[in-house]
Enzyme design. Sequence first.
Site, PDB file in Angstrom:
ATOM      1  N   THR A 204      -1.350   1.446   1.297  1.00 46.89           N
ATOM      2  CA  THR A 204      -0.053   1.360   0.617  1.00 46.89           C
ATOM      3  C   THR A 204       0.314   2.686  -0.040  1.00 46.89           C
ATOM      4  O   THR A 204       1.464   2.889  -0.421  1.00 46.89           O
ATOM      5  CB  THR A 204      -0.073   0.274  -0.489  1.00 46.89           C
ATOM      6  OG1 THR A 204      -1.134   0.584  -1.410  1.00 46.89           O
ATOM      7  CG2 THR A 204      -0.291  -1.112   0.101  1.00 46.89           C
ATOM      8  N   GLY A 220      -7.962  -2.944  -0.590  1.00 45.54           N
ATOM      9  CA  GLY A 220      -8.644  -4.112  -0.033  1.00 45.54           C
ATOM     10  C   GLY A 220      -9.773  -4.652  -0.891  1.00 45.54           C
ATOM     11  O   GLY A 220     -10.467  -5.580  -0.493  1.00 45.54           O
ATOM     12  N   GLU A 222      -9.863  -6.504  -3.455  1.00 44.93           N
ATOM     13  CA  GLU A 222      -9.785  -7.911  -3.873  1.00 44.93           C
ATOM     14  C   GLU A 222     -10.400  -8.813  -2.804  1.00 44.93           C
ATOM     15  O   GLU A 222     -10.885  -9.898  -3.086  1.00 44.93           O
ATOM     16  CB  GLU A 222      -8.324  -8.329  -4.090  1.00 44.93           C
ATOM     17  CG  GLU A 222      -7.828  -8.121  -5.506  1.00 44.93           C
ATOM     18  CD  GLU A 222      -7.978  -6.687  -5.979  1.00 44.93           C
ATOM     19  OE1 GLU A 222      -7.362  -5.803  -5.369  1.00 44.93           O
ATOM     20  OE2 GLU A 222      -8.725  -6.460  -6.934  1.00 44.93           O
ATOM     21  N   ASN A 299     -11.293  -0.821  -8.527  1.00 43.05           N
ATOM     22  CA  ASN A 299     -12.170  -1.811  -9.144  1.00 43.05           C
ATOM     23  C   ASN A 299     -13.329  -2.218  -8.237  1.00 43.05           C
ATOM     24  O   ASN A 299     -13.353  -1.913  -7.050  1.00 43.05           O
ATOM     25  CB  ASN A 299     -11.364  -3.059  -9.508  1.00 43.05           C
ATOM     26  CG  ASN A 299     -10.666  -3.664  -8.305  1.00 43.05           C
ATOM     27  OD1 ASN A 299      -9.595  -3.201  -7.932  1.00 43.05           O
ATOM     28  ND2 ASN A 299     -11.253  -4.665  -7.681  1.00 43.05           N
ATOM     29  N   ASP A 344     -11.299  -5.929 -12.849  1.00 46.28           N
ATOM     30  CA  ASP A 344     -10.300  -5.316 -11.965  1.00 46.28           C
ATOM     31  C   ASP A 344      -9.642  -4.122 -12.672  1.00 46.28           C
ATOM     32  O   ASP A 344      -8.458  -3.872 -12.524  1.00 46.28           O
ATOM     33  CB  ASP A 344      -9.237  -6.343 -11.524  1.00 46.28           C
ATOM     34  CG  ASP A 344      -8.262  -5.779 -10.499  1.00 46.28           C
ATOM     35  OD1 ASP A 344      -8.619  -4.814  -9.795  1.00 46.28           O
ATOM     36  OD2 ASP A 344      -7.126  -6.297 -10.423  1.00 46.28           O
ATOM     37  N   CYS A 651       0.422 -14.871  -4.053  1.00 42.90           N
ATOM     38  CA  CYS A 651       1.724 -14.581  -3.433  1.00 42.90           C
ATOM     39  C   CYS A 651       2.818 -15.541  -3.882  1.00 42.90           C
ATOM     40  O   CYS A 651       3.975 -15.154  -4.030  1.00 42.90           O
ATOM     41  CB  CYS A 651       1.625 -14.632  -1.908  1.00 42.90           C
ATOM     42  SG  CYS A 651       0.738 -13.229  -1.199  1.00 42.90           S
TER      43      CYS A 651
HETATM   44 CA    CA Z   1      -7.579  -4.462  -7.736  1.00 42.30          CA
END
Ligand code: CA
Length: 730
Positions: A204, A220, A222, A299, A344, A651
């Site tokens: 991104t 990625g 997460e 993270n 995170d 989402c």
């Molecule tokens: Ca994250």
Amino acid sequence: MIDSFVRRLGMIAASSLVLASCGGQKEETQTTAETSAPVEAATPGAEDEAKVTGDAIMNADATPGAWLSHGRTYSEQRFSPLDEVNMGNADQLGLAWAFDLGVSRGIEATPIIHDGVMYVTATWNIVYALDAKTGAEIWSFDPEVDRSRASIMCCDVVNRGVAIWGDKIYTGTIDGRLIALKAKTGDKIWDVNTIDKSKPYSITGAPRIVKGKVIIGNGGAEFGVRGYVSAYDAETGRIVWRFYTVPGDPSKEPENTAMAMAMDTWNGEEWWKLGGGGTVWDSMAYDPELDLLYIGVGNGSPWNQELRSPGGGDNLFLSSIVALRPDTGEYVWHYQTTPGDTWDFTATQHMILADLEIEGVSRKVIMQAPKNGFFYVVDRETGELISANNFVPINWATHVDMETGRPVEVADARWPGKAPYLQLPGPLGAHNWHPMSFNPETGLVYIPAQEAPWGYGDDPDFEIREGVWNTGSNFLYGLLPTDLAQFKALKAMLKGRLLAWDPVKQEAAWAVEHQGPWNGGILSSAGGLVFQGTADAHFAAYDAATGDEKWRFFTQTGIVAAPVSYEVDDEQYVAVASGWGGSYALGFGGPLPTGSEAKVGRVLAFKLGANGELPALTPSDAAMAPPPAMTASAAEVEKGLAAYARYCIVCHGDHAQSSGLVPNLRHSAVLGDAAAWNMIVREGAFAENGMGSFGAFVDEEISEAIRAYVISEANSGRDAAYYESIGKEE
Ligand code: CA
């Protein structure tokens, strides 16, 4: 209130960790032969053979009318030396042109401007070249990404912009490709895969280009990946080097001495199976004098450190700023903002290089305000911490110990194995990716700061589920309470502000409160102004010294991207991409006022004396079907809630309260139709729209329970409470 929240959630015992082994796949490289299509017209840039070089970017102040790299300069200050638009005339700004990006998801791009042409990205990685004076389209390029990969992206199908070098434009894609285009025509020159496509990597971030090398990372963490950053030859697309940010399989030789050092800070033998995290998904900066490339590292994966590295450890280089040699990717130094991350807490947030006078001495510093809420000033030559202070209220640490450079944690905040903890900041951060700005004339850093609490707690049913979020934390605790009064109270805790921070004194100079979190990135200028778009659909100019608002424009949708400024034919423009989206928008909606729409993405360019108007909006949610009646049992709804929190919330939003960016499940036409619901959830009927199949995780029984939960939410009366909380008519 926090106590009752935690009491309601209760204690959940940790269970054993089950780790599955993930299959690997070799990286492929595919180069497309250069094709040249003749495009000759009186378009800006068409006659110009001037190539963008490293010298041009290093001397960006010599061409203040251009915007040649992501943060304008390698120092990423996002300060424009242009001053035609200034304190005395900002109220005469008006819309010069608007370009419809034709998309319905978040727009996070910073445009690049060279030779009268603007290069900008839209959703699904579509790249546009626009006439920067008129907004007329010169070319567009659609990389035809695999849209089903939207469901393995944490935070919307966004992109933060292109890079320019030589006569080429470079862009990264959500399916992990790095692509070079001819700047003049948009024709593809090369197209290289940068990831193992069997794993949930995505790109991104905007590429940065240093010494002929295109630097790109990915996201990625997460879902579960091993973070790295790579350099590709700008001419050929050939990989030059790769730097991993966390160690890999401990039974193998570490790739380099930095990885050997990092290995000693990890415990157990399981982290590498889920990747460990540490993705380099956004910020970088470069100091040509020191020849150091700075990367911000993300993270841990999973978030829960007890699952990732039992017994603790710093887990290098998670949540760190790392300095590398741009020619080789060789490690030089690091500063870790959050040792042993379990929240995170990325350090991927914007980094700014500047020279500051501190205690009478000029220091070469790098500054960052990462998610964890501290503002750091670090010596960028050595990595030594110079100062740190929290820039928002925080309750996970009391301060940073200047002897050790480490945060002093509040014991209860390290949540794994303990009671759930309601924390500020949470995973949305005290500051997220939205770029800051440093104005060397005021000496202030302007931060899109926010307060967004989050409840962290163990996930007793954690196991690796390939293809969905693997955080090892139960998002039921992140969900806001079901009680309407608490729901309103917690909504009121969500705050966002434009914060002017003095990095020498480590204190606020002024602040402007916004409607809520997740406001746009920032531009400051020699005209004494600070520009920022807001979550509540406005774009405004403020006095850089005081924060007084000088001008404001209704943009019809929320803004998250950062503005730029440039000049064409001796006229100064200020431009910003509008387009509400990103993780907060998906998870929590937003304060879009009546008369605005989520699904609008445009580039807006402003100049003095212009008086353009945006086209009228067609409301998209005009007819909302009444929900089906509640028939399921409370136990069924409870089961659905647990599955919703695991698979859907990121989402479709807390309490199935959609942002408007993705279908509002409460008003879904298939909510009353179990078979149609199943086709979408389990069989991927809408995969091409970004809703991949969840059939691997969700059986028919669970799918039905999720439907029951959404029906219960649709009948909860929460819509009215939510709209009241944001001052909007339902
Ligand atoms: Ca994250």
